[in-house]
Design a protein around this motif. Structure first.
Motif, PDB file in Angstrom:
ATOM      1  N   LEU A   1       0.852  -1.182   0.000  1.00 12.67           N
ATOM      2  CA  LEU A   1       0.000   0.000   0.000  1.00 12.67           C
ATOM      3  C   LEU A   1       0.891   1.237   0.000  1.00 12.67           C
ATOM      4  N   VAL A   2       0.657   2.141  -0.960  1.00 11.75           N
ATOM      5  CA  VAL A   2       1.361   3.424  -1.008  1.00 11.75           C
ATOM      6  C   VAL A   2       0.442   4.480  -0.389  1.00 11.75           C
ATOM      7  N   VAL A   3       0.907   5.126   0.681  1.00 12.46           N
ATOM      8  CA  VAL A   3       0.085   6.084   1.420  1.00 12.46           C
ATOM      9  C   VAL A   3       0.748   7.459   1.354  1.00 12.46           C
ATOM     10  N   MET A   4      -0.024   8.453   0.904  1.00 16.14           N
ATOM     11  CA  MET A   4       0.445   9.840   0.852  1.00 16.14           C
ATOM     12  C   MET A   4      -0.422  10.677   1.782  1.00 16.14           C
ATOM     13  N   ALA A   5       0.231  11.542   2.577  1.00 17.27           N
ATOM     14  CA  ALA A   5      -0.483  12.399   3.535  1.00 17.27           C
ATOM     15  C   ALA A   5       0.048  13.823   3.405  1.00 17.27           C
ATOM     16  N   VAL A   6      -0.876  14.777   3.196  1.00 19.40           N
ATOM     17  CA  VAL A   6      -0.504  16.186   3.039  1.00 19.40           C
ATOM     18  C   VAL A   6      -1.401  17.016   3.951  1.00 19.40           C
ATOM     19  N   PRO A   7      -0.836  17.850   4.837  1.00 13.90           N
ATOM     20  CA  PRO A   7      -1.683  18.716   5.668  1.00 13.90           C
ATOM     21  C   PRO A   7      -2.401  19.767   4.833  1.00 13.90           C
ATOM     22  N   LYS A   8      -3.652  19.973   5.167  1.00 13.35           N
ATOM     23  CA  LYS A   8      -4.451  20.950   4.433  1.00 13.35           C
ATOM     24  C   LYS A   8      -3.861  22.351   4.544  1.00 13.35           C
ATOM     25  N   ALA A   9      -3.173  22.607   5.663  1.00  7.35           N
ATOM     26  CA  ALA A   9      -2.603  23.939   5.883  1.00  7.35           C
ATOM     27  C   ALA A   9      -1.534  24.289   4.865  1.00  7.35           C
ATOM     28  N   ASP A  10      -0.868  23.261   4.275  1.00  4.83           N
ATOM     29  CA  ASP A  10       0.150  23.538   3.268  1.00  4.83           C
ATOM     30  C   ASP A  10      -0.425  24.316   2.094  1.00  4.83           C
ATOM     31  N   PHE A  11      -1.684  24.057   1.794  1.00 10.71           N
ATOM     32  CA  PHE A  11      -2.291  24.692   0.633  1.00 10.71           C
ATOM     33  C   PHE A  11      -3.224  25.847   1.015  1.00 10.71           C
ATOM     34  N   MET A  12      -3.713  25.824   2.276  1.00 13.59           N
ATOM     35  CA  MET A  12      -4.653  26.860   2.682  1.00 13.59           C
ATOM     36  C   MET A  12      -3.965  28.066   3.310  1.00 13.59           C
ATOM     37  N   ALA A  13      -2.668  27.943   3.673  1.00 10.31           N
ATOM     38  CA  ALA A  13      -1.982  29.055   4.337  1.00 10.31           C
ATOM     39  C   ALA A  13      -1.963  30.294   3.446  1.00 10.31           C
ATOM     40  N   GLU A  14      -1.645  30.092   2.159  1.00 10.14           N
ATOM     41  CA  GLU A  14      -1.589  31.229   1.241  1.00 10.14           C
ATOM     42  C   GLU A  14      -2.976  31.826   1.038  1.00 10.14           C
ATOM     43  N   ILE A  15      -4.001  30.932   0.986  1.00 13.47           N
ATOM     44  CA  ILE A  15      -5.370  31.431   0.817  1.00 13.47           C
ATOM     45  C   ILE A  15      -5.795  32.233   2.035  1.00 13.47           C
ATOM     46  N   ASP A  16      -5.460  31.764   3.251  1.00 12.11           N
ATOM     47  CA  ASP A  16      -5.805  32.502   4.464  1.00 12.11           C
ATOM     48  C   ASP A  16      -5.111  33.862   4.491  1.00 12.11           C
ATOM     49  N   ARG A  17      -3.839  33.877   4.089  1.00 12.02           N
ATOM     50  CA  ARG A  17      -3.116  35.151   4.072  1.00 12.02           C
ATOM     51  C   ARG A  17      -3.749  36.124   3.083  1.00 12.02           C
TER      52      ARG A  17
END
Length: 688
Positions: free
Chosen positions: A329-345
């Motif tokens: 099983l290949v499992v990838m995990a990415v925090p949502k904050a990695d992509f939402m930080a720029e949007i929040d700013r």
């Protein structure tokens, strides 16, 4: 309660400013909320697409990594089947394994072990500092099955004192042998310690394959390639998935195979290496992801969203399986904050900009509404004229400074509109010219693309491909396949520079391409110094066998005439061809979605290839099926039964040349006389 005076009789400034401010507040709020929601949805789609693409990239890379291993053990079987290397005396394999091991940086060991307990292998030792040392070793009953390892091939062949003695056991008791000798094809062994684990702890995965010799259904030896799993971890660490994204691979049992975060995928218990489970990982994300997943439930790629470490994460789980025993099983995990930080700013910046804009709008509304009543009609009239397209109706300057400034601005806007309309007309004219030029260029490029496509695929197939016909496959009842190989080309290419080798092949295959066009055959492909064409595809023809025969004889004549160009291309005058032809049923078509290639499949193709590989230099070997098509118009010499792998003994013939017109007439007359004699005898018997 009575209303205050400013509400009972509001001022014009109030009436103008308040609705204006309320509209800005409502619109700004709605647009901000909609924009934020759309940004979150777009980001989620982008992340899912990124994870999908990354998962495909990882699967493709691992597939290529494992496919290379399959090809290596397949090569060993081909060498043994062809009798190039013996199975009883494994020392003859040493130079081949030594040279083969240099081609793969992920290889730990490449070994051959026979039923007598003899073992020979080549590979690399990896120090803790990353230094790679190439070694070759032997093991046999005489060494008490300990591996005598050398860092130099010549010293190993001379059986000098070994540079390293590695304690071992009878190779017939080791997993790679016990698994391989009981299999009928390549199989993966469980993950275990590497040969050099004492110096640098590491895990390896072994692909083991039984080796067979002709006329013996039982395996006589086992070939195995051991792969360093650290290669996969290094690849995973090279991936960039967001700012803090990570990926790891594990078995259904929960044991880690590779990880972008873990350095050591083992733990030491009483001095012994043990596999590290994902639940025992030092990385908390890996622990929580593994605890949240049902490792047995995933049979297809799946995207998930989980809260890990008190923050949302995007996950993708991709099963990786093959028919040789792998189930990962290949499992990838990415925090949502990695992509939402720029949007929040950006959202915060947009909020402050909106506040500033609204403050400016309120102040401007108060200033402009102060004394706007008297010049209002004048501006209204000018605005109506502007709405009808009349740009020559200026607003006269008011004595009131603010309204006068507004009138000047209105006049300036009218002038800019006038200039903009003129510029737009000019741009439209320029755009029409540009469109015509681009259209002409596109037509030229389209013609180039058409020519390139027709140069890669047959015109019939290319037309189907452009029409989007889906799967392109044709079943042909009867075609003739020709394989040609340059005898001794490997030895000759070793004496030439790479540029000379390419010039030589280009010179020869260009001549063959001209012959294929001349006789109406379809070139399928070239593999190294081998050349393959087919007659009767993609357009059927009844004389396919004769076309293939003419092509083969013409190829011999062309190669025989190459000596005139020997001064420019060394070795050209000494070449000979080995040609094989077979007639039969095939399936032809185009598969895949990239780098299209028209190809053939079927038993007839394999037999044609065997006709070439079992032939002799300067000869054209054909099957009995092809012989039956050509026997009346061509000269043949019976070769006799020839053993063909997968088919057994087959009757084959040497194609010598085409009969002359006189010979054809004589043969036709002889056949007619035989038929008349047969009919006459039949009538006599009937009369009796």
């Amino acid at each position: 309660m009575p209303l205050p005076p400013w509400l009972r009789q509001p001022s014009l400034q109030f009436v103008i400013a308040v609705p204006f401010v309320l509209q800005i507040l409502v619109l700004a709020g709605l647009l901000g909320a909609i924009s934020l929601r759309n940004s979150e949805k777009s980001t989620e789609k982008l992340v899912q697409a990124l994870l999908t693409e990354t998962g495909n990239h990882i699967s493709d890379n691992i597939s290529d990594f494992l496919l290379s291993s399959v090809r290596v053990v397949d090569d060993n079987q081909h060498l043994l089947s062809a009798g190039v290397l013996p199975v009883d005396e494994l020392s003859g394999w040493a130079p081949y394994l030594w040279n083969k091991s240099t081609n793969f940086n992920f290889l730990s060991n490449l070994v051959i072990a026979n039923q007598g307990g003899n073992l020979v292998g080549a590979g690399t030792l990896l120090s803790p500092t990353g230094q790679v040392t190439r070694v070759i070793g032997y093991a046999a009953a005489e060494t008490d099955y300990d591996v005598y390892a050398y860092t130099d091939l010549d010293r190993a062949l001379a059986q000098a004192p070994p540079d390293l003695v590695a304690p071992s056991v009878d190779p017939r008791l080791r997993p790679f042998y016990t698994v391989g000798i009981q299999s009928d094809g390549p199989r993966w062994t469980p993950i275990h310690e590497g040969f050099d684990a004492a110096q640098n702890p590491n895990w390896v995965l072994a692909l083991t394959q039984p080796l067979f010799v002709p006329n013996n259904p039982k395996p006589v030896a086992v070939s195995a390639i051991f792969l360093r799993l650290s290669y996969i971890s290094d690849f995973l660490r090279s991936l960039q998935i967001g700012e803090a994204g990570q990926v790891f691979i594990l078995e259904r049992s929960g044991d880690l195979v590779a990880s972008s975060t873990e350095k050591d995928l083992f733990k030491l218990i009483d001095g012994q290496m043990q596999r590290l489970k994902a639940s025992d990982s030092t990385d908390r994300v890996t622990q929580q992801v593994t605890a949240a997943l049902d490792l047995q439930a995933y049979t297809a790629p799946q995207n998930l969203s989980l809260d890990l470490l008190e923050e949302p994460y995007f996950l993708r789980v991709v099963p990786f399986q093959d028919e040789k025993g792998l189930d990962w099983l290949v499992v990838m995990a990415v925090p949502k904050a990695d992509f939402m930080a720029e949007i929040d700013r950006n959202t915060r910046i947009t909020g402050w900009v909106a506040v500033v804009a609204m403050g400016g709008a309120i102040g401007l509304s108060l200033l402009t509404a102060r004394q706007i009543v008297r010049p209002l009609q004048r501006i209204d009239t000018a605005a109506k004229q502007l709405a009808t397209g009349n740009l020559d109706h200026p607003v006269y300057r008011s004595r009131i400074q603010e309204v006068g400034t507004l009138g000047d601005a209105f006049n300036q806007m009218t002038q800019q509109l006038r200039e903009s309309f003129q510029a737009l007309e000019e741009a439209n004219l320029n755009l029409e010219v540009t469109v015509k030029q681009r259209t002409a260029q596109l037509e030229v490029e389209k013609e180039k693309s058409e020519k390139l496509l027709l140069n890669i695929l047959p015109s019939v197939i290319a037309q189907k491909l452009k029409q989007g016909s889906g799967l392109i496959a044709d079943y042909a009842e009867e075609v003739s396949i020709l394989f040609a190989d340059i005898v001794g080309f490997t030895h000759l290419s070793a004496q030439l520079s790479p540029i000379q080798v390419v010039e030589l092949l280009n010179y020869i295959f260009s001549a063959f391409d001209e012959l294929a066009d001349q006789f109406g055959l379809e070139k399928i492909k070239t593999i190294g110094d081998a050349y393959m064409v087919v007659a009767g595809l993609p357009v059927t023809r009844s004389d396919h066998a004769e076309a293939a025969a003419k092509m083969a004889l013409a190829m011999q004549r062309v190669v025989a005439s190459f000596s005139v160009a020997e001064s420019k291309i060394p070795g050209l005058g000494n070449l000979q061809l080995r040609i094989g032809i077979n007639t039969g049923t095939v399936v032809a078509g185009v598969i895949g979605i990239k780098k299209f290639n028209y190809d053939l499949w079927g038993d007839a193709v394999n037999v044609a290839s065997r006709m070439e590989s079992s032939g002799e230099a300067g000869q054209i070997q054909v099957t009995e099926t092809t012989y039956e098509h050509l026997r009346d118009r061509y000269h043949f010499q019976q070769r006799g039964p020839v053993y063909i792998k997968g088919k057994g003994d087959m009757q084959t013939y040497w194609l010598l040349g085409q009969r002359s017109e006189a010979q054809l007439e004589t043969r036709s007359e002889a056949r007619s006389e035989v038929q008349l004699e047969t009919r006459s005898e039949a009538r006599s018997e009937d009369a009796t």
